[in-house]
Design a protein around this motif. Structure first.
Motif, PDB file in Angstrom:
ATOM      1  N   VAL A 289       0.802  -1.230   0.000  1.00 34.75           N
ATOM      2  CA  VAL A 289       0.000   0.000   0.000  1.00 34.75           C
ATOM      3  C   VAL A 289       0.831   1.275   0.000  1.00 34.75           C
ATOM      4  O   VAL A 289       0.294   2.351  -0.275  1.00 34.75           O
ATOM      5  N   VAL A 290       2.129   1.187   0.289  1.00 36.37           N
ATOM      6  CA  VAL A 290       2.939   2.407   0.360  1.00 36.37           C
ATOM      7  C   VAL A 290       3.420   2.808  -1.023  1.00 36.37           C
ATOM      8  O   VAL A 290       3.425   2.018  -1.971  1.00 36.37           O
ATOM      9  N   ASP A 291       3.833   4.072  -1.142  1.00 31.70           N
ATOM     10  CA  ASP A 291       4.324   4.623  -2.401  1.00 31.70           C
ATOM     11  C   ASP A 291       5.841   4.571  -2.524  1.00 31.70           C
ATOM     12  O   ASP A 291       6.388   4.889  -3.588  1.00 31.70           O
ATOM     13  N   GLY A 292       6.528   4.218  -1.463  1.00 32.46           N
ATOM     14  CA  GLY A 292       7.977   4.151  -1.485  1.00 32.46           C
ATOM     15  C   GLY A 292       8.501   3.732  -0.131  1.00 32.46           C
ATOM     16  O   GLY A 292       7.734   3.460   0.808  1.00 32.46           O
ATOM     17  N   PHE A 293       9.827   3.691  -0.006  1.00 34.42           N
ATOM     18  CA  PHE A 293      10.450   3.159   1.198  1.00 34.42           C
ATOM     19  C   PHE A 293      11.585   4.077   1.663  1.00 34.42           C
ATOM     20  O   PHE A 293      12.275   4.693   0.839  1.00 34.42           O
ATOM     21  N   LEU A 317      11.300  -4.937  -1.147  1.00 37.11           N
ATOM     22  CA  LEU A 317      10.947  -4.452  -2.482  1.00 37.11           C
ATOM     23  C   LEU A 317      10.221  -5.514  -3.298  1.00 37.11           C
ATOM     24  O   LEU A 317       9.304  -5.193  -4.070  1.00 37.11           O
ATOM     25  N   SER A 318      10.616  -6.759  -3.129  1.00 38.49           N
ATOM     26  CA  SER A 318       9.975  -7.819  -3.908  1.00 38.49           C
ATOM     27  C   SER A 318       8.583  -8.162  -3.395  1.00 38.49           C
ATOM     28  O   SER A 318       7.816  -8.830  -4.095  1.00 38.49           O
ATOM     29  N   ALA A 324       9.169  -2.111  -8.775  1.00 39.26           N
ATOM     30  CA  ALA A 324      10.305  -1.547  -9.503  1.00 39.26           C
ATOM     31  C   ALA A 324      10.187  -0.045  -9.694  1.00 39.26           C
ATOM     32  O   ALA A 324      11.191   0.635  -9.901  1.00 39.26           O
ATOM     33  N   SER A 325       8.973   0.487  -9.645  1.00 40.29           N
ATOM     34  CA  SER A 325       8.781   1.917  -9.830  1.00 40.29           C
ATOM     35  C   SER A 325       8.752   2.684  -8.514  1.00 40.29           C
ATOM     36  O   SER A 325       8.683   3.917  -8.526  1.00 40.29           O
ATOM     37  N   ARG A 326       8.802   2.001  -7.398  1.00 40.25           N
ATOM     38  CA  ARG A 326       8.698   2.661  -6.102  1.00 40.25           C
ATOM     39  C   ARG A 326      10.088   3.058  -5.609  1.00 40.25           C
ATOM     40  O   ARG A 326      10.997   2.229  -5.549  1.00 40.25           O
ATOM     41  N   PRO A 327      10.285   4.316  -5.254  1.00 36.64           N
ATOM     42  CA  PRO A 327      11.624   4.789  -4.887  1.00 36.64           C
ATOM     43  C   PRO A 327      12.051   4.306  -3.511  1.00 36.64           C
ATOM     44  O   PRO A 327      11.225   4.056  -2.625  1.00 36.64           O
ATOM     45  N   ALA A 375      16.466  -2.625  -9.372  1.00 32.97           N
ATOM     46  CA  ALA A 375      15.743  -2.020 -10.492  1.00 32.97           C
ATOM     47  C   ALA A 375      15.031  -0.743 -10.066  1.00 32.97           C
ATOM     48  O   ALA A 375      14.652   0.063 -10.917  1.00 32.97           O
ATOM     49  N   ASN A 376      14.856  -0.542  -8.769  1.00 35.71           N
ATOM     50  CA  ASN A 376      14.152   0.637  -8.260  1.00 35.71           C
ATOM     51  C   ASN A 376      15.029   1.874  -8.323  1.00 35.71           C
ATOM     52  O   ASN A 376      16.258   1.790  -8.202  1.00 35.71           O
ATOM     53  N   PRO A 377      14.419   3.050  -8.492  1.00 41.53           N
ATOM     54  CA  PRO A 377      15.186   4.281  -8.282  1.00 41.53           C
ATOM     55  C   PRO A 377      15.562   4.409  -6.816  1.00 41.53           C
ATOM     56  O   PRO A 377      14.744   4.132  -5.932  1.00 41.53           O
ATOM     57  N   TRP A 378      16.796   4.792  -6.543  1.00 37.85           N
ATOM     58  CA  TRP A 378      17.257   4.879  -5.160  1.00 37.85           C
ATOM     59  C   TRP A 378      18.178   6.078  -4.984  1.00 37.85           C
ATOM     60  O   TRP A 378      18.737   6.603  -5.942  1.00 37.85           O
ATOM     61  N   MET A 379      18.309   6.491  -3.737  1.00 41.62           N
ATOM     62  CA  MET A 379      19.209   7.587  -3.390  1.00 41.62           C
ATOM     63  C   MET A 379      19.742   7.349  -1.984  1.00 41.62           C
ATOM     64  O   MET A 379      19.003   6.909  -1.095  1.00 41.62           O
ATOM     65  N   VAL A 380      21.026   7.626  -1.777  1.00 37.10           N
ATOM     66  CA  VAL A 380      21.636   7.599  -0.455  1.00 37.10           C
ATOM     67  C   VAL A 380      21.955   9.033  -0.063  1.00 37.10           C
ATOM     68  O   VAL A 380      22.614   9.749  -0.810  1.00 37.10           O
ATOM     69  N   GLN A 381      21.475   9.457   1.105  1.00 38.24           N
ATOM     70  CA  GLN A 381      21.645  10.826   1.569  1.00 38.24           C
ATOM     71  C   GLN A 381      22.257  10.827   2.956  1.00 38.24           C
ATOM     72  O   GLN A 381      21.730  10.215   3.875  1.00 38.24           O
TER      73      GLN A 381
END
Length: 409
Positions: A289-293, A317-318, A324-327, A375-381
């Motif tokens: 149900v979430v839009d991202g992680f 993620l799986s 795959a589209s969830r950031p 495969a997901n878009p990701w970012m490390v901050q």
């Protein structure tokens, strides 16, 4: 040790540049290679400029103080400087020197770290040995310049395409229309192991992310999460997933012991020997149900389990349909700011490079978690729990990846 390695890298680069210079400059300082200095329009050889006549050591020192954009501009002044600033060994030095101090990295700007493990170009080979026809081959094997410019945060911001005026107006109008509130699941050892609780600070930081309420949408065993207001315009909901109850987490934190993670069950190992986890039923429900992680990684030196952390991220993620589209935003978190100021400007990263950093570099965190393979878009901050520095940059990226139109960005 780090200082000795840096000195060795400097000496190798300076020696290489010096051999190149000696082939084009006589002892008197006059340029002797026609094709590098001849004026294209007049066919005459201009006199060497002040920068050309400086010792190579000073030329190298000047280049280390310039921004990447300024170095590229320097390379446009003459063919001599074009060859100098395009040297792969020079950019390999910049990449090794600056990459540990980048405050963020993502799936687009992540350097190809395998290039750093490739054998160096023969140190006895001069830059002028490269013919124009060989440039493409050289760049394919050792394109450290492109990797640096792709990953350097100042270059990423400076070279982003400007938005047309009509898109800015449209974004502002869209911000006036109420939109659905995106939901994100937040988990990870950095929520539980640090001396300063990121979640507690987040709930009591109205100047950073004001709390806007608690929604009524419940998830069995999880709750409804907490809604925050980003930039006084956009709501977002964060569901916190803890590995166990509060008492067990506090005991494990004080005694610096690992605890049984009730969010996942261990299923064994795959053919490569890596662990395989299955999320608990309530976690699977959240993932759908979430839009991202948001994954909170412990970036304090010596912390983190490479195999289990990466396996748990992949398990989460799986579990989501169309995941795959969830950031995935990774907050590379430490408890407090570094004792010695680390300043990052548009020109250069100023820091004492002879001392160990008080945090794991975000590039190393990405490699540790196996993010380049996702495969997901990701970012490390990079984030600090006490001051929440870096948090808003990560949230801004997360909202944009979720399709939220941010006014002014």
């Amino acid at each position: 040790m780090a200082g000795k390695i840096e000195q060795l890298n400097q000496s190798v680069v300076i020696g290489r540049l010096r051999r190149f210079r000696e082939r084009y400059f006589s002892n008197s300082g006059k340029v002797v290679k026609d094709d590098l200095t001849r004026d294209v329009d007049t066919g005459e050889e201009p006199l060497p400029g002040f920068m050309d006549s400086l010792p190579v050591d000073l030329q190298f020192r000047i280049m280390t103080l310039l921004s990447p954009a300024d170095i590229c501009c320097l390379g446009a002044t003459s063919r001599y400087w074009r060859a100098m600033v395009r040297d792969p060994l020079l950019w390999r030095y910049f990449l090794l020197r600056d990459m540990p101090y980048w405050p963020s990295i993502d799936h687009v700007s992540m350097p190809q770290l395998e290039l750093l493990d490739a054998p160096l170009i023969n140190e006895d080979e001069s830059l002028d040995d490269r013919e124009e026809g060989d440039d493409k081959v050289m760049e394919l094997k050792f394109d450290y310049m492109s990797e640096y410019l792709k990953g350097c945060p100042s270059c990423r911001q400076q070279w982003l395409p400007s938005r047309p005026a009509y898109e800015v107006v449209t974004s502002f109008l869209q911000s006036l229309v109420p939109s659905s509130e995106p939901r994100y699941a937040m988990f990870g050892p950095g929520m539980e192991q640090l001396d300063v609780s990121l979640v507690t600070r987040l709930m009591h930081a109205p100047d950073v992310l004001p709390v806007s309420g608690t929604p009524h949408r419940q998830i069995n065993g999880i709750g409804s999460g907490i809604s925050y207001m980003f930039n006084n315009q956009h709501k977002l909901n964060i569901l916190t997933l803890y590995s166990t109850n509060r008492a067990e987490r506090e005991i494990a934190r004080v005694q610096q012991q690992s605890i049984s993670n009730k969010l996942f069950s261990f299923e064994g190992s795959d053919d490569s020997g890596y662990p395989v986890y299955s999320p608990a039923p309530q976690v699977q429900q959240v993932c759908q149900v979430v839009d991202g992680f948001i994954y909170v990684a412990n970036a304090e030196p010596g912390r983190g389990d490479r195999d289990s952390e990466g396996a748990q991220i992949r398990a989460v993620l799986s579990s989501a349909e169309g995941s795959a589209s969830r950031p995935l935003l990774v907050l590379s978190c430490v408890s407090r700011e570094e004792t010695e100021e680390v300043r990052i400007t548009s020109l250069q990263t100023f820091t004492s490079r002879n001392r160990a950093r008080c945090r794991t570099p975000c590039v190393d965190v990405a490699k540790r978690l196996g993010l380049p393979q996702l495969a997901n878009p990701w970012m490390v901050q990079d984030t600090v729990a006490e001051s929440l520095s870096g948090l808003l940059d990560g949230i801004s990226w997360l909202l944009r990846c979720s399709g939220v139109k941010l006014y002014g960005s």
